[in-house]
Design a protein around this motif. Structure first.
Motif, mmCIF file in Angstrom:
data_model
loop_
_atom_site.group_PDB
_atom_site.id
_atom_site.type_symbol
_atom_site.label_atom_id
_atom_site.label_comp_id
_atom_site.label_asym_id
_atom_site.label_seq_id
_atom_site.Cartn_x
_atom_site.Cartn_y
_atom_site.Cartn_z
ATOM 1 N N GLU A 82 0.782 -1.309 0.075
ATOM 2 C CA GLU A 82 -0.070 0.114 0.110
ATOM 3 C C GLU A 82 0.886 1.258 -0.038
ATOM 4 O O GLU A 82 0.648 2.136 -0.880
ATOM 5 C CB GLU A 82 -0.887 0.045 1.217
ATOM 6 C CG GLU A 82 -1.998 -0.834 1.150
ATOM 7 C CD GLU A 82 -2.905 -0.959 2.537
ATOM 8 O OE1 GLU A 82 -4.357 -0.817 2.013
ATOM 9 O OE2 GLU A 82 -2.515 -1.051 3.513
ATOM 10 N N LEU A 83 2.075 1.248 0.665
ATOM 11 C CA LEU A 83 2.665 2.267 0.911
ATOM 12 C C LEU A 83 3.507 2.654 -0.663
ATOM 13 O O LEU A 83 3.324 3.726 -0.944
ATOM 14 C CB LEU A 83 3.925 2.204 1.913
ATOM 15 C CG LEU A 83 4.988 3.237 2.115
ATOM 16 C CD1 LEU A 83 4.259 4.627 2.462
ATOM 17 C CD2 LEU A 83 5.996 2.965 3.238
ATOM 18 N N LEU A 84 3.761 1.499 -1.043
ATOM 19 C CA LEU A 84 4.484 1.681 -2.516
ATOM 20 C C LEU A 84 3.390 2.305 -3.606
ATOM 21 O O LEU A 84 3.819 3.254 -4.071
ATOM 22 C CB LEU A 84 5.058 0.382 -2.925
ATOM 23 C CG LEU A 84 5.435 0.151 -4.619
ATOM 24 C CD1 LEU A 84 6.499 1.052 -4.646
ATOM 25 C CD2 LEU A 84 5.783 -1.249 -4.792
ATOM 26 N N ARG A 85 2.387 1.791 -3.368
ATOM 27 C CA ARG A 85 1.366 2.348 -4.484
ATOM 28 C C ARG A 85 0.992 3.808 -4.290
ATOM 29 O O ARG A 85 1.044 4.346 -5.090
ATOM 30 C CB ARG A 85 -0.031 1.485 -4.371
ATOM 31 C CG ARG A 85 -0.991 2.072 -5.647
ATOM 32 C CD ARG A 85 -2.177 0.970 -5.661
ATOM 33 N NE ARG A 85 -2.896 1.383 -6.731
ATOM 34 C CZ ARG A 85 -3.812 2.188 -6.639
ATOM 35 N NH1 ARG A 85 -4.236 2.725 -5.389
ATOM 36 N NH2 ARG A 85 -4.523 2.680 -7.710
ATOM 37 N N ASN A 86 0.958 3.903 -2.766
ATOM 38 C CA ASN A 86 0.579 5.498 -2.496
ATOM 39 C C ASN A 86 1.903 6.380 -2.872
ATOM 40 O O ASN A 86 1.394 7.565 -3.613
ATOM 41 C CB ASN A 86 0.487 5.804 -0.854
ATOM 42 C CG ASN A 86 -0.922 5.088 -0.374
ATOM 43 O OD1 ASN A 86 -1.786 5.118 -1.370
ATOM 44 N ND2 ASN A 86 -1.072 4.726 0.654
ATOM 45 N N TYR A 87 2.892 6.123 -2.864
ATOM 46 C CA TYR A 87 4.118 6.778 -3.302
ATOM 47 C C TYR A 87 4.096 6.894 -5.018
ATOM 48 O O TYR A 87 4.237 8.106 -5.212
ATOM 49 C CB TYR A 87 5.380 6.175 -2.939
ATOM 50 C CG TYR A 87 6.492 6.399 -3.816
ATOM 51 C CD1 TYR A 87 7.028 7.472 -3.569
ATOM 52 C CD2 TYR A 87 7.005 5.678 -4.774
ATOM 53 C CE1 TYR A 87 8.295 7.970 -4.236
ATOM 54 C CE2 TYR A 87 7.863 5.985 -5.613
ATOM 55 C CZ TYR A 87 8.718 7.354 -5.455
ATOM 56 O OH TYR A 87 9.488 7.478 -6.352
ATOM 57 N N LEU A 88 3.737 5.856 -5.632
ATOM 58 C CA LEU A 88 3.584 6.141 -6.958
ATOM 59 C C LEU A 88 2.497 6.729 -7.519
ATOM 60 O O LEU A 88 2.687 7.691 -8.357
ATOM 61 C CB LEU A 88 3.322 4.507 -7.817
ATOM 62 C CG LEU A 88 4.462 3.429 -7.381
ATOM 63 C CD1 LEU A 88 3.933 2.038 -7.876
ATOM 64 C CD2 LEU A 88 5.861 4.045 -8.138
ATOM 65 N N ILE A 89 1.395 6.844 -6.996
ATOM 66 C CA ILE A 89 0.184 7.588 -7.217
ATOM 67 C C ILE A 89 0.605 9.267 -6.857
ATOM 68 O O ILE A 89 0.209 9.845 -7.924
ATOM 69 C CB ILE A 89 -0.971 7.543 -6.404
ATOM 70 C CG1 ILE A 89 -1.677 6.000 -6.653
ATOM 71 C CG2 ILE A 89 -2.118 8.500 -6.427
ATOM 72 C CD1 ILE A 89 -2.642 5.370 -5.647
#
Length: 436
Positions: free
Chosen positions: A97-104
């Protein structure tokens, strides 16, 4: 040092343009790399297994959670047939989730692939809604692997250094992510909502795409609900065939001539009743493929909302600049075109002294210069977001059409196969009855 150099080679091959830095500062000025440079072509990635663990959370409370084993190997070793042991590390769902939030936040113009559901949705009665259920954890493992492969296949996201560190650096990864300061760059929901209702001239294509994402979410959710209802009824229909098997078996015990035929027919019915578990397990795989695009709809909307926000900020900056220029004109000519408190005070108490007027004019000139620079920056930001986002939306649309077409065809083929097996069961039962 040699090991570090080898790892860096995975990020950007020689002769190719490096992607945006982790802090996202240069993201709008760096062109996309060619599709052939994606990480998936240079690294084999899989989420090999899931494991249940227990530990204390941030507030010192005991909790049970699942972790997932990520394995990676250089693709050239795979191609050459070398039996190289994969690098491996464990990640929690919250780290994905943290990785995806960073990418967004770092790539607001990209339709970032969604994660699999955190808790089961659209369940039918036999399917557990418990997020620690082994079958659910296994489906989520598959979904997390699919997420990594989606990102690793993307021409921009796959070359992000934070993503590479997620795959290869087990310790201190979170610290590296937080050091990028991405959280401070995240748009607040209130600002985005305000922009949605107040923006005046959004790009028509993005408005249509936003409407499409709403429709896509609606239709996929309806499809999944219908499928869950059918699964419930189908499970009951199949299992009730077990009653045929029981009756035929008990009946065969009292018959001499008909006994063998009834016994055989009963076995066919029992096998038919038991087959539904494997059938619905396979169905769940296709349901998860549909769910991915249910969640993709929100990712698509996020890109559209970012456009609304950048367009709204441009409009506000332009409006502020127009207002400042009007104030300068009124101050220079002494003619007030619109009602203002300042105009009323001048009429009541007289005009300002020349020194005050010059000082205000100088200040307005500085504010206008800053405003013009802001408008220029916002215009570039908005235009680049529109250009890049539209390219990625078209890439997403092509991917979606291909994936959903394949999933629906395979689902139809599975249903046809299931019906054929049902026909075969009753054909076999018929043969048993003919032999009596």
């Amino acid at each position: 040092m040699a090991e570090e150099d080898t790892k860096e080679d995975f990020l950007v091959p020689d002769g190719e343009t490096e992607q945006p830095s982790a802090d996202g500062g240069a993201a709008l000025n760096i062109p996309m790399v060619e599709e052939g440079s994606t990480l998936i072509r240079r690294m084999e990635i899989c989420v090999a297994e899931a494991e249940k663990r227990s530990g204390k959370n941030a507030v010192n409370m005991q909790e049970t959670f699942s972790v997932y084993l990520i394995e990676t190997r250089p693709m050239d070793a795979v191609a050459e047939g070398r039996n190289l042991a994969p690098d491996s590390l464990w990640r929690r769902y919250s780290e994905f989730e943290l990785l995806r939030n960073y990418l967004i936040v770092t790539y607001p113009y990209i339709v970032v692939p969604p994660l699999p559901e955190k808790r089961a949705e659209f369940v039918w009665h036999k399917l557990s809604a418990d997020n620690m259920d082994p079958d659910f954890v296994e489906r989520r493992r598959v979904g997390l692997e699919n997420f990594l492969l989606r990102v690793a296949s993307h021409p921009v996201l796959s070359n992000d250094k934070i993503f590479y560190h997620f795959l290869t650096e087990e310790h201190d990864w979170k610290e590296v992510v937080y050091e990028t300061g991405f959280q401070a760059k995240a748009d607040s929901r209130l600002r985005a909502l305000s922009a949605t209702f107040r923006v005046r001239n959004p790009d028509k294509r993005f408005m249509e795409m936003k409407h499409y994402s709403d429709e896509l979410q609606s239709h996929t959710s309806q499809l999944l609900r219908a499928r869950a209802r059918v699964a419930d009824r189908l499970y009951g229909v199949y299992k009730v065939h077990g009653n045929y098997g029981r009756v035929f078996s008990e009946w065969s015990a009292i018959e001499k001539e008909m006994g063998d035929g009834l016994q055989s027919a009963g076995h066919h019915m029992d096998a038919y009743a038991a087959s539904i578990d494997d059938i619905l397990e396979e169905e769940e795989h296709y349901a998860d493929q549909i769910k991915e695009y249910l969640f993709y709809a929100e990712a698509l909307r996020a890109v559209c909302r970012k456009h609304e926000l950048t367009q709204f900020e441009l409009e506000m900056a332009s409006q502020d600049l127009i207002s400042k220029k009007q104030q300068r004109e009124e101050l220079a000519t002494g003619i007030v075109r619109t009602f203002s408190f300042k105009g009323m005070t001048n009429k009541l108490f007289g005009q300002e002294a020349p020194e005050q007027r010059e000082s205000r004019l100088k200040l307005l000139e500085e504010m206008i210069a800053e405003g013009e620079e802001t408008v220029k920056e916002k215009t570039v930001e908005c235009e680049e977001h529109v250009e890049r986002a539209w390219v990625d939306m078209q890439r997403f649309r092509e991917q979606k059409d291909k994936d959903l077409r394949e999933a629906l065809i395979n689902y139809a083929v599975m249903q046809i196969s299931m019906c054929k097996k049902g026909i075969q069961v009753w054909s076999n039962a018929k043969e048993c009855f003919l032999k009596m």
